[in-house]
Scaffold this motif. Structure first.
Motif, short mmCIF file in Angstrom:
data_model
loop_
_atom_site.label_atom_id
_atom_site.label_comp_id
_atom_site.label_asym_id
_atom_site.label_seq_id
_atom_site.Cartn_x
_atom_site.Cartn_y
_atom_site.Cartn_z
N ALA A 80 0.83 -1.21 0.00
CA ALA A 80 0.00 0.00 0.00
C ALA A 80 0.86 1.26 0.00
O ALA A 80 0.53 2.24 -0.66
N ILE A 81 1.96 1.21 0.74
CA ILE A 81 2.81 2.40 0.86
C ILE A 81 3.46 2.74 -0.49
O ILE A 81 3.52 3.90 -0.88
N GLN A 82 3.89 1.72 -1.20
CA GLN A 82 4.45 1.97 -2.54
C GLN A 82 3.39 2.55 -3.46
O GLN A 82 3.62 3.54 -4.15
N LEU A 83 2.23 1.87 -3.47
CA LEU A 83 1.16 2.27 -4.37
C LEU A 83 0.77 3.73 -4.17
O LEU A 83 0.49 4.44 -5.14
N ASN A 84 0.75 4.16 -2.92
CA ASN A 84 0.29 5.51 -2.61
C ASN A 84 1.41 6.54 -2.59
O ASN A 84 1.17 7.71 -2.31
N HIS A 85 2.64 6.10 -2.86
CA HIS A 85 3.74 7.06 -2.87
C HIS A 85 3.70 7.87 -4.16
O HIS A 85 3.47 7.33 -5.24
N LYS A 86 3.94 9.18 -4.04
CA LYS A 86 3.65 10.06 -5.18
C LYS A 86 4.53 9.79 -6.40
O LYS A 86 4.16 10.14 -7.51
N HIS A 87 5.68 9.15 -6.20
CA HIS A 87 6.54 8.89 -7.36
C HIS A 87 6.44 7.47 -7.90
O HIS A 87 7.27 7.07 -8.72
N PHE A 88 5.45 6.70 -7.40
CA PHE A 88 5.44 5.28 -7.76
C PHE A 88 5.43 5.03 -9.28
O PHE A 88 6.25 4.27 -9.80
N VAL A 89 4.54 5.72 -9.98
CA VAL A 89 4.44 5.46 -11.43
C VAL A 89 5.74 5.84 -12.13
O VAL A 89 6.22 5.14 -13.03
N THR A 90 6.35 6.95 -11.70
CA THR A 90 7.62 7.38 -12.29
C THR A 90 8.71 6.33 -12.08
O THR A 90 9.47 6.01 -12.99
N VAL A 91 8.77 5.80 -10.84
CA VAL A 91 9.76 4.77 -10.54
C VAL A 91 9.55 3.55 -11.46
O VAL A 91 10.50 3.01 -12.03
N VAL A 92 8.30 3.17 -11.62
CA VAL A 92 7.99 2.01 -12.47
C VAL A 92 8.42 2.27 -13.91
O VAL A 92 9.06 1.43 -14.55
N GLU A 93 8.10 3.47 -14.40
CA GLU A 93 8.50 3.81 -15.78
C GLU A 93 10.01 3.77 -15.94
O GLU A 93 10.53 3.27 -16.94
N GLU A 94 10.73 4.30 -14.93
CA GLU A 94 12.19 4.30 -14.99
C GLU A 94 12.74 2.87 -15.04
O GLU A 94 13.64 2.56 -15.81
N VAL A 95 12.20 2.01 -14.16
CA VAL A 95 12.68 0.62 -14.12
C VAL A 95 12.42 -0.07 -15.46
O VAL A 95 13.29 -0.78 -15.99
N LEU A 96 11.25 0.16 -16.04
CA LEU A 96 10.95 -0.46 -17.34
C LEU A 96 11.93 0.05 -18.41
O LEU A 96 12.44 -0.73 -19.22
N ASN A 97 12.21 1.36 -18.38
CA ASN A 97 13.17 1.91 -19.34
C ASN A 97 14.56 1.33 -19.16
O ASN A 97 15.22 0.95 -20.12
N GLU A 98 14.99 1.27 -17.90
CA GLU A 98 16.36 0.82 -17.62
C GLU A 98 16.56 -0.65 -17.95
O GLU A 98 17.63 -1.06 -18.39
N THR A 99 15.53 -1.48 -17.65
CA THR A 99 15.71 -2.91 -17.86
C THR A 99 15.28 -3.35 -19.25
O THR A 99 15.69 -4.41 -19.72
N GLY A 100 14.46 -2.54 -19.90
CA GLY A 100 14.00 -2.90 -21.24
C GLY A 100 12.85 -3.90 -21.26
O GLY A 100 12.45 -4.36 -22.32
N LEU A 101 12.33 -4.27 -20.08
CA LEU A 101 11.22 -5.23 -20.06
C LEU A 101 9.98 -4.59 -20.68
O LEU A 101 9.57 -3.51 -20.27
N PRO A 102 9.37 -5.25 -21.67
CA PRO A 102 8.12 -4.71 -22.21
C PRO A 102 7.05 -4.73 -21.11
O PRO A 102 6.89 -5.74 -20.43
N PRO A 103 6.34 -3.62 -20.91
CA PRO A 103 5.39 -3.51 -19.79
C PRO A 103 4.32 -4.60 -19.80
O PRO A 103 3.79 -4.95 -18.75
N GLY A 104 4.02 -5.16 -20.96
CA GLY A 104 3.03 -6.23 -21.05
C GLY A 104 3.47 -7.50 -20.33
O GLY A 104 2.65 -8.39 -20.10
N TYR A 105 4.75 -7.57 -19.98
CA TYR A 105 5.24 -8.74 -19.24
C TYR A 105 5.34 -8.48 -17.74
O TYR A 105 5.87 -9.31 -17.01
N LEU A 106 4.86 -7.32 -17.30
CA LEU A 106 4.90 -7.02 -15.87
C LEU A 106 3.48 -7.06 -15.30
O LEU A 106 2.54 -6.54 -15.90
#
Ligand code: C2E
Ligand code: CA
Ligand code: CA
Ligand code: CA
Length: 279
Positions: free
Chosen positions: A120-146
């Motif tokens: 819950a704390i991650q989900l409600n943290h204001k930067h959560f979506v940004t962090v997720v986008e960064e991780v997807l960019n850095e690792t190259g995982l297509p979001p459809g596999y997450l």
């Protein structure tokens, strides 16, 4: 504020209960583990109920401390949530899991969706979506596999915010599951406004399906409701053939459990999936 913190610490150290003392020690050790690569992930397969094929993996946190031994994930997460450590730990889990999937793919494994638990704390943290986008960019995982697994409690903590965040994640292509379904206080009519793809029926229900008339009835009702809303159903904690048979008869989509495999470390999972390290 700094002085007060110091005084508080002394106060606690003198009159601390053994529970508080253990948590204090665990927090210190957890910080060290985080900084020195002491955390690992185990991966548990999700299996197609009909074909028996592995359809995905769930990443689960593991920590074995040199002095304290193996610490249960529930205890790690509870301390991490109380201390704010859940944010860096959660980010580490996410990026490690995505990187591992990309590595396996690069080494010839078919690409499998990877599910990550989100608190819950991650989900409600204001930067959560940004962090997720960064991780997807850095690792190259297509979001459809997450996939993200969220409990009803995590979503219902602040439903309006959760709805905004989940819609953004869903638009990125990430799929969303309700974890431990049936143990929270929400219901499907509350959940249906969220962009959820699947329900994971808690293993406390699975445990009784073959032996307990009431558990069987509850699980049957959950499956029918979920299916009428076009949600996939995953049964957690399948340990016996009888339980699997029951789930199969209800047209459940996937299952997880010791019957197929416990959560495995990287090497064991590579063996299970037939990926052998190049000599
Ligand atoms: P969960 O997300 O419901 O994960 C499923 C738990 O059931 C795992 O326990 C798994 O090892 C266990 N399990 C799977 N199949 C069976 C079975 O057939 N029988 C039995 N008895 N147990 C089975 P684990 O790994 O100890 O994790 C416990 C909980 O800790 C997780 O429950 C999840 O809520 C939390 N957790 C673990 N890793 C993370 C993480 O990276 N982030 C967050 N936020 N929570 C995590
Ligand atoms: Ca889970
Ligand atoms: Ca679960
Ligand atoms: Ca659980």
């Amino acid at each position: 504020a700094k002085d007060m913190g110091r005084n508080n610490l002394q106060f606690y150290e003198r009159g601390m209960s053994s529970v508080a003392a253990r948590r204090n020690l665990l927090e210190q050790r957890l910080r060290l583990a985080m900084e020195h690569g002491g955390l690992t992930l185990a991966y548990q397969p999700k299996v197609d109920v009909i074909s028996g094929e592995v359809t995905g993996l769930e990443a689960l946190l593991r920590w074995e401390d040199e002095e304290l031994g193996t610490i249960r994930p529930e205890e790690i997460i509870s301390i991490a949530e109380d201390t704010g450590l859940i944010l860096p730990i959660g980010e580490w889990v996410l990026s490690s899991a995505c990187r591992q999937m990309q590595d396996w793919h690069a080494r010839g494994l078919p690409r499998l969706p990877i599910a990550v638990n989100v608190s819950a704390i991650q989900l409600n943290h204001k930067h959560f979506v940004t962090v997720v986008e960064e991780v997807l960019n850095e690792t190259g995982l297509p979001p459809g596999y997450l996939e993200f697994e969220l409990t009803e409690t995590a979503i219902m903590h602040d439903p309006d915010n959760a709805l905004r965040i989940l819609n953004r994640l869903s638009r990125l292509g990430i799929s969303l599951s309700i974890d431990d379904f049936g143990t929270g206080y929400s219901n499907l009519s509350q959940l249906k406004r969220f962009p959820i793809s699947r329900l994971k029926v808690d293993r406390s229900f699975t445990a009784g399906v073959a032996s307990d008339f009431q558990d069987a009835a509850i699980v049957k009702a959950m499956f029918m409701l979920a299916q009428s809303l076009n949600l996939e159903v995953v049964a957690e904690g399948v340990e016996t053939d009888e339980q699997l048979e029951f789930i199969r008869n209800l047209k459940g989509n996937q299952y997880q459990g010791y019957l197929y495999s416990k959560p495995l470390g990287v090497a064991d999972l590579e063996n299970l999936l037939g990926l052998h390290a190049a000599a």
